[in-house]
Design an enzyme around this catalytic site. Structure first.
Site, mmCIF file in Angstrom:
data_model
loop_
_atom_site.group_PDB
_atom_site.id
_atom_site.type_symbol
_atom_site.label_atom_id
_atom_site.label_comp_id
_atom_site.label_asym_id
_atom_site.label_seq_id
_atom_site.Cartn_x
_atom_site.Cartn_y
_atom_site.Cartn_z
ATOM 1 N N CYS A 159 16.221 13.376 -44.905
ATOM 2 C CA CYS A 159 16.491 13.028 -46.305
ATOM 3 C C CYS A 159 15.653 11.849 -46.787
ATOM 4 C CB CYS A 159 17.977 12.745 -46.492
ATOM 5 S SG CYS A 159 18.659 11.491 -45.390
ATOM 6 N N HIS A 252 18.418 7.341 -51.798
ATOM 7 C CA HIS A 252 17.514 6.609 -50.918
ATOM 8 C C HIS A 252 16.327 6.110 -51.748
ATOM 9 C CE1 HIS A 252 19.937 7.794 -47.687
ATOM 10 N NE2 HIS A 252 19.153 8.633 -47.034
#
Length: 363
Positions: A159, A252
């Protein structure tokens, strides 16, 4: 696209499995017909097994609440008979995941995996549809090894790399040769919430096991070539990474420094980002963002609170592009880690596999 493909979710009770249930609620191409997990949850209704462990900020879909959870190992033959393919989001040791995924593939069930266990198996494609759809071609080689006619494994990457790898990919013609990246990773990447992750409150944790190696190596596999029946990773750009956990639920963020062989102008970079599209956009896949990447001009963007849900969490937000005193340029990237980075990315891969004829209904 005809009748919907029948789908199973392995590891359906975890955070990524929960996300799969929401993304597949009334999906135009796919229908969830079975959910599976470990023996601890098997035999229970989904709503009872998950109960107060529901970790998302949106409600549990009604369709899944009364589904009885199967044992993903002992009930494998029954699951295989019911589905056209499965998503895999199990939480097990890597060697056990590899065995499980291969068992399903050998049972003639295509496996679209969110797990890292098979990301470096030479004939298993690890795909971001906008970056390396051509790697799907190795599936035929994999099926020969497995002795299958329709069963195979395809995986999505880590990810964290979604927040910067697409931006570098869009600039490949300028020859990026050195990338220094720091990622600031949300706690949902560890399967936790702000309530359950007490150690992150008012804190930053400067270590996430295995993340730096993945951040440095996985982009090179995406940019690799198929040679003699295996995917050979690229050797450039050289990437060095630091990864820290921050008190953010989803999203993120990456700060990125890059040197090029042929230094582009700032205007060229922004134009490449804003105009970039891949096969997911060209095929108009159901989960694909219309605009894969956006560039934000404001000095204080991208921000998690404002931008993490860009294009329903499937797009990449970029900003703060400027010359650097050591490198050619630096910038900031942001991606939703459980949507584009996890379950959503896997659903997009499955849509591409369907569109390209790799997953079809059982006859």
């Amino acid at each position: 696209m005809g009748k919907k493909l029948k789908v199973g979710i392995l590891g359906a009770t975890g955070m990524v499995g929960q996300r799969f249930t929401t993304l597949l609620d009334d999906h135009p191409w796919f229908e969830v017909v079975t959910v599976a997990a470990s023996s601890n949850s098997a035999g229970k209704k989904y709503s009872d097994a998950v109960a107060d462990k529901w970790k998302l900020d949106i409600p549990m879909p009604a369709y899944v609440k009364n589904m009885v959870i199967k044992d993903m190992e002992t009930d494998m033959e029954e699951i295989a008979s019911e589905v056209d393919f499965v998503f895999c989001a199990v939480n097990m040791p890597k060697d056990e995941i590899k065995i499980l995924e291969e068992k399903y593939a050998k049972a003639e069930v295509p496996v679209v995996s969110n797990n890292s266990a098979n990301r470096w198996t030479p004939d298993i494609p690890m795909v971001v549809p906008e970056i390396n759809p051509e790697h799907l071609e190795i599936i035929e080689t994999q099926k020969k090894r497995l002795g299958t006619t329709r069963g195979f494994i395809c995986v999505k990457p880590n990810c964290s790399i979604q927040s910067y790898t697409p931006a570098i990919h869009a600039l490949k013609e300028f020859g990026p040769k050195l990338v220094v990246v720091s990622t600031y990773q949300a706690i949902s990447g560890a399967g936790k919430t702000l309530e359950t992750c007490k150690e992150i409150q008012g804190n930053i944790i400067p270590y996430i096991g295995g993340e730096e190696e993945k951040s440095e190596r996985e982009p090179l596999r995406l940019w690799g070539k198929i040679e003699e029946g295996k995917i050979v990773p690229a050797v450039e750009p050289i990437i060095t990474a630091q990864c820290v956990r921050v008190p953010v639920l989803n999203g993120h963020t990456a700060t990125v420094y890059v040197n090029f062989e042929k230094k582009p102008t700032k205007e060229q970079i922004i134009e490449k980002w804003r105009s970039f599209e891949g096969v997911a956009q060209q095929l108009n896949l159901p989960s694909a963002p219309v605009k894969f990447m956006q560039y934000l001009e404001e000095d204080d963007r991208p921000q998690v609170m404002l931008d993490v849900n860009y294009e329903n969490g499937m797009g990449i937000s970029l900003g703060r592009l400027r010359p650097d005193t050591v490198f050619d340029y630096k910038f900031v990237g942001l991606a939703h880690n459980t949507l584009r980075g996890a379950a959503g990315g896997a659903v997009l891969i499955a849509e591409l596999l369907k569109a390209k004829g790799y997953i079809e209904p059982k006859q």
